[in-house]
Structures are given as C-alpha cells and as structure tokens.
Scaffold this motif. Sequence first.
Motif, mmCIF file in Angstrom:
data_model
loop_
_atom_site.group_PDB
_atom_site.id
_atom_site.type_symbol
_atom_site.label_atom_id
_atom_site.label_comp_id
_atom_site.label_asym_id
_atom_site.label_seq_id
_atom_site.Cartn_x
_atom_site.Cartn_y
_atom_site.Cartn_z
ATOM 1 N N MET A 1 -9.014 5.035 -3.146
ATOM 2 C CA MET A 1 -8.720 3.727 -2.563
ATOM 3 C C MET A 1 -9.079 2.613 -3.532
ATOM 4 S SD MET A 1 -7.435 4.140 0.520
ATOM 5 C CE MET A 1 -7.836 2.745 1.578
ATOM 6 N N GLY B 1 0.748 -1.239 0.000
ATOM 7 C CA GLY B 1 0.000 0.000 0.000
ATOM 8 C C GLY B 1 0.780 1.290 0.000
ATOM 9 N N HIS C 1 3.492 4.631 -6.792
ATOM 10 C CA HIS C 1 2.417 5.156 -7.624
ATOM 11 C C HIS C 1 1.417 5.889 -6.743
ATOM 12 C CE1 HIS C 1 3.639 2.706 -11.124
ATOM 13 N NE2 HIS C 1 3.915 1.774 -10.228
ATOM 14 N N VAL D 1 -2.289 7.381 -6.663
ATOM 15 C CA VAL D 1 -3.545 7.248 -7.394
ATOM 16 C C VAL D 1 -4.617 8.104 -6.729
ATOM 17 C CG1 VAL D 1 -2.973 4.946 -8.249
ATOM 18 C CG2 VAL D 1 -4.180 5.189 -6.068
ATOM 19 N N ILE E 1 1.555 1.479 -3.837
ATOM 20 C CA ILE E 1 0.451 2.214 -4.449
ATOM 21 C C ILE E 1 -0.302 2.914 -3.333
ATOM 22 C CG2 ILE E 1 -1.635 2.125 -5.854
ATOM 23 C CD1 ILE E 1 0.643 -0.824 -6.060
ATOM 24 N N ILE E 2 -0.375 4.227 -3.396
ATOM 25 C CA ILE E 2 -0.960 5.000 -2.301
ATOM 26 C C ILE E 2 -1.932 6.034 -2.861
ATOM 27 C CG2 ILE E 2 0.904 6.714 -2.255
ATOM 28 C CD1 ILE E 2 0.670 6.637 0.838
ATOM 29 N N PRO E 3 -3.090 6.205 -2.245
ATOM 30 C CA PRO E 3 -4.010 7.245 -2.701
ATOM 31 C C PRO E 3 -3.498 8.633 -2.339
ATOM 32 C CG PRO E 3 -4.899 6.129 -0.791
ATOM 33 C CD PRO E 3 -3.661 5.394 -1.163
ATOM 34 N N GLU F 1 -8.903 2.695 -6.831
ATOM 35 C CA GLU F 1 -7.814 2.594 -7.806
ATOM 36 C C GLU F 1 -6.610 1.889 -7.190
ATOM 37 O OE1 GLU F 1 -7.084 6.236 -10.346
ATOM 38 O OE2 GLU F 1 -8.507 7.064 -8.893
ATOM 39 N N ARG F 2 -6.345 2.203 -5.948
ATOM 40 C CA ARG F 2 -5.216 1.579 -5.259
ATOM 41 C C ARG F 2 -5.371 0.065 -5.232
ATOM 42 N NH1 ARG F 2 -4.358 2.162 1.238
ATOM 43 N NH2 ARG F 2 -2.117 2.512 1.250
ATOM 44 N N LYS F 3 -6.532 -0.423 -4.802
ATOM 45 C CA LYS F 3 -6.740 -1.871 -4.688
ATOM 46 C C LYS F 3 -6.678 -2.548 -6.047
ATOM 47 C CE LYS F 3 -10.543 -1.461 -2.335
ATOM 48 N NZ LYS F 3 -11.788 -1.876 -1.655
#
Length: 206
Positions: free
Chosen positions: A100, A52, A95, A97, A76-78, A102-104
């Motif tokens: 949440m 995350g 990344h 984004v 990947i972090i919002p 989009e992150r998942k």
Amino acid sequence: MTDFAPDQSTQPGLKRICVFCGANPGVNPAYADAARAMGEAIAARGLGLVYGGGKVGLMGIVADAAMKAGAEVTGIIPEVLMRREVGHGAITHLHVVGTMHERKKMMADLSDGFVVLPGGVGTLEEAVEAFTWTQLGIHNKGLVFLDTDGYWQGMAQLFDHMVANGFVKPEQRPIASFTADPMEALDALAAFSAPKADKWVAPSQR
C-alpha cells in the motif's frame, strides 16, 4: 513503468489528477453521480486520471467515466488486492505494486493534485497523508474534497478545529479546500499555491 503519452492538458501546471475514493458505492446515489461527473470533468479538461486501480465501487465508476470520455486512466493497485480480482483490466495503464505504501507513493508521483470523493477510512488516510506531505514540503500539491451532499463537512470542521487549537497553522489550512462541483475542484487545483514549509518548533520553544 509504462511510458506516458505527451501531455495534452488544457490547464497549465496540471497533467494528471489523483482521485481518492471508496471501493464501495455508498448508500447515497449522489456519490456515484459525483464520481461519474468527476471522471467526465477530468476528461473534459484534457487531464489524466490517477487512482487506486480498482474496478469496484466509486473507484470503478470514476475510472469508467474518465475512460469513456477519452481520458488517460492510470491505476495503481497492490498485489494483495489484485489477487482478490478487484483490479480494473480495461484502463490505459494498470501498475501492480508490492505494498500500500508503494501504491500511495506512485499515485502521488504521477499526479499534480488530489481530489477526494466520498469514501471510508482508507480514503481518509490517503487524503490526510497527501495534506501532510504538502504541509511538510515533501510535495507542493493541492487537495480538494468533493463535498457531495455535505459528506466532508465534518472534515472541514476538524481542520478548522486543528487551526483553532494550534496544531495546524492558519496559512496551511488552504492546503485542503471543499466544493461540491467537479469543475470547481479542478479550478482550485490549477490555482493552488503551496504555503512555505517552515520549521515546526520556534527557537523560543527549544
């Protein structure tokens, strides 16, 4: 999106492992030890880590351990969390984004299986969604709960309860497995075969 280096994985079928875990370390020092061991195990198998993107709690521990041991680490972090300055600035790829969701999705798209370390409601939500997507045939990836000091035993019992009461099919129960050993978790993901995604309602029930 940043291009990735050619796969160097020593496990056929696995390239990158997504780890779900808490943004806090928890009260039991064994949780941090397990996160560190998981990151090291991923690197030892020649795999990459997807997670995350945080630098705090178990998230930071697993990422730091994997990086130190030589693994490619993708976070990947919002944007909302990045603005709170919890993003990890010392990993291979980070990344940012919009949401949440989009992150998942990106975490799932970039990985070949999921390991769940101890965590809270957010960790549980991510794990249950990954299970559901395999159950529905959206993807065919396994899910392993790293059951440190029995942390996830209640979850195992809940899955069994769902099967006993007809809400999860017996053949779908092995989508989620449980072990306290990081190497066994990776072995389980390498050996995983997704059950066939059948229709939810039998013709006689329509």
